[in-house]
Enzyme design. Structure first.
Site, PDB file in Angstrom:
ATOM      1  CD  GLU A   1      -2.598   1.540   2.475  1.00 19.91           C
ATOM      2  OE1 GLU A   1      -2.632   0.663   3.362  1.00 19.91           O
ATOM      3  OE2 GLU A   1      -3.241   2.604   2.537  1.00 19.91           O
TER       4      GLU A   1
ATOM      5  CG  ASP B   1       6.960   8.836  14.290  1.00 15.15           C
ATOM      6  OD1 ASP B   1       7.859   9.690  14.170  1.00 15.15           O
ATOM      7  OD2 ASP B   1       5.752   9.101  14.182  1.00 15.15           O
TER       8      ASP B   1
ATOM      9  CG  ASP C   1       7.269  14.481  16.306  1.00 15.03           C
ATOM     10  OD1 ASP C   1       6.741  14.379  15.196  1.00 15.03           O
ATOM     11  OD2 ASP C   1       7.445  15.583  16.887  1.00 15.03           O
TER      12      ASP C   1
END
Ligand SMILES: [Zn+2]
Length: 399
Positions: free
Chosen positions: A44, A105, A107
């Protein structure tokens, strides 16, 4: 202003960027490896178009289709999802996720509780050091503790970094397995209301924590001076709340309040106070055996978004996608170079396409270097995949 990035011009600039700079060929090869044994077309992709129109369940069979899709849709942002057992489609509710890189991830917004230089979307060279520490610690742990080798590090385009682990064992890891890796790497616990978020117990420290502390130590005093964690009243209060021993806490409070505001000086004084206190109180100090280490971890250890790692089909921004707000390229970088990487070195779509911008030449070179690092990771992944398939084939011959 020459070279100023204007988001409104993005739609005009992107077609050329995708054709001339986006490393389409190597990008498809990277995704292909991650798709084995399923074809590239089962992976995807998702696009965010101008005006935030969001297209999910896109897929491509080869580089030609990618180029056509780029030119047709001109995505402002490009995300990558999982590999399904069929071609991804919104209508297929029975499709199953078969593989997915193990992703991380990190951040800077998750550091707002500790960083003092910037808040929210802002980022500067000072707080970027938190990302450097995070990258070094996670990269080491993935290699030394889990044996992973095919690891890609990508700048998110604004205030964070992403890590993609493409080793076969990582790609086929189930959700509980991903959760276990994420939990293993998580040392900071508790929400906003919890003052002390790190508890390392009182047994010998695990080697991975020791290793992380060695990395933090390389930067700790520098960050202390950059961030001045303990120089304001609030900062000092938050620090004192991390000392669970009442006597030590009140002694520390009395001493530090009298000192100048320098966090480094306050920290060094706390250390000597702590050491004396431990010497004098012997067994009573078991619960603060690793207090110094716990404080360092609370201020500097990576703060992961664990849901991204745990989820099998969480979408993550693609390498070399443009960040629509900053115009910056999500460049691939080497973890060993993270310390030297400056945010101003990151190419922007503007600086790449407009050679009258001041940074153009340097940014062109940085873009080339980044693509080269990406290539090296993909080549090594392809080699590992070829060896794995050969081993699998030999195994099936033996039976
Ligand atoms: Zn900052």
């Amino acid at each position: 202003m020459v070279g100023h990035y204007d988001e409104n011009l993005l739609s005009d600039m992107l077609p050329l960027y995708y054709t001339k700079y986006f490393p389409q060929n190597i990008f498809c090869r990277w995704l292909c490896c991650g798709c084995s044994p399923q074809p590239l077309s089962n992976r995807e992709l998702s696009f965010t178009l101008a005006d935030d129109v969001y297209l999910r369940y896109l897929s491509i069979s080869d580089q030609k289709e990618l180029q056509t899709l780029f030119q047709k849709k001109c995505p402002h942002k490009l995300d990558i999802g999982a590999v399904y057992n069929t071609k991804p489609s919104i209508a297929r509710h029975d499709s199953v996720v078969l593989a997915r890189e193990l992703v991380f991830d990190i951040d800077l917004t998750d550091y707002d509780e500790v960083r003092t230089c910037c808040k929210e979307a802002k980022v500067c060279e000072k707080c970027w050091k938190f990302m450097v520490i995070a990258c070094e610690i996670i990269d080491k742990a993935l290699k030394d503790d889990f044996g992973f080798q095919n690891i890609l590090w990508v700048f998110s385009g604004r205030r964070g970094i992403h890590c993609w682990v493409s080793d076969y064992e990582a790609r086929v890891l189930d959700s509980p397995g991903r959760g276990a890796v994420a939990d293993y790497l998580c040392l900071i616990m508790g929400g906003d209301n919890q003052n002390k978020k790190v508890n390392l117990g009182n047994d010998n420290l695990h080697t991975s924590i020791r290793r992380a502390l060695d990395i933090i130590d390389k930067y700790f005093e520098e960050i202390l001076q950059d961030q001045e964690f303990f120089s304001t009243n609030d900062g000092l209060k938050a620090f004192l709340k991390q000392i669970p021993d009442d006597n030590l806490r009140s002694q520390t409070e009395k001493k530090l309040e009298k000192l100048p505001e320098s966090s480094l000086e306050r920290w060094r004084n706390f250390i000597s106070l702590y050491e004396t206190y431990c010497r004098e109180n012997g067994f009573a100090v078991r619960k603060i055996k690793y207090l110094v280490e716990e404080i360092k971890v609370q201020y500097c250890y990576p703060r992961l978004d664990v849901n991204v790692t745990k989820g099998f089909n969480h979408l993550l921004k693609s390498p070399f996608s443009i960040h629509p707000k900053t115009g910056k390229v999500s460049v691939v970088f080497k973890p060993t170079n993270a310390r030297k990487m400056k945010l101003s070195d990151v190419p922007t779509i503007q600086s790449l396409l407009d050679d009258s911008t001041a940074d153009s030449t340097e940014h062109q070179n940085n873009m080339k270097t980044s693509v080269k690092i990406f290539q090296e990771v993909v080549f090594s992944l392809e080699k590992a995949e070829a060896m794995r398939r050969k081993a699998d084939a030999n195994m099936s011959l033996e039976f």
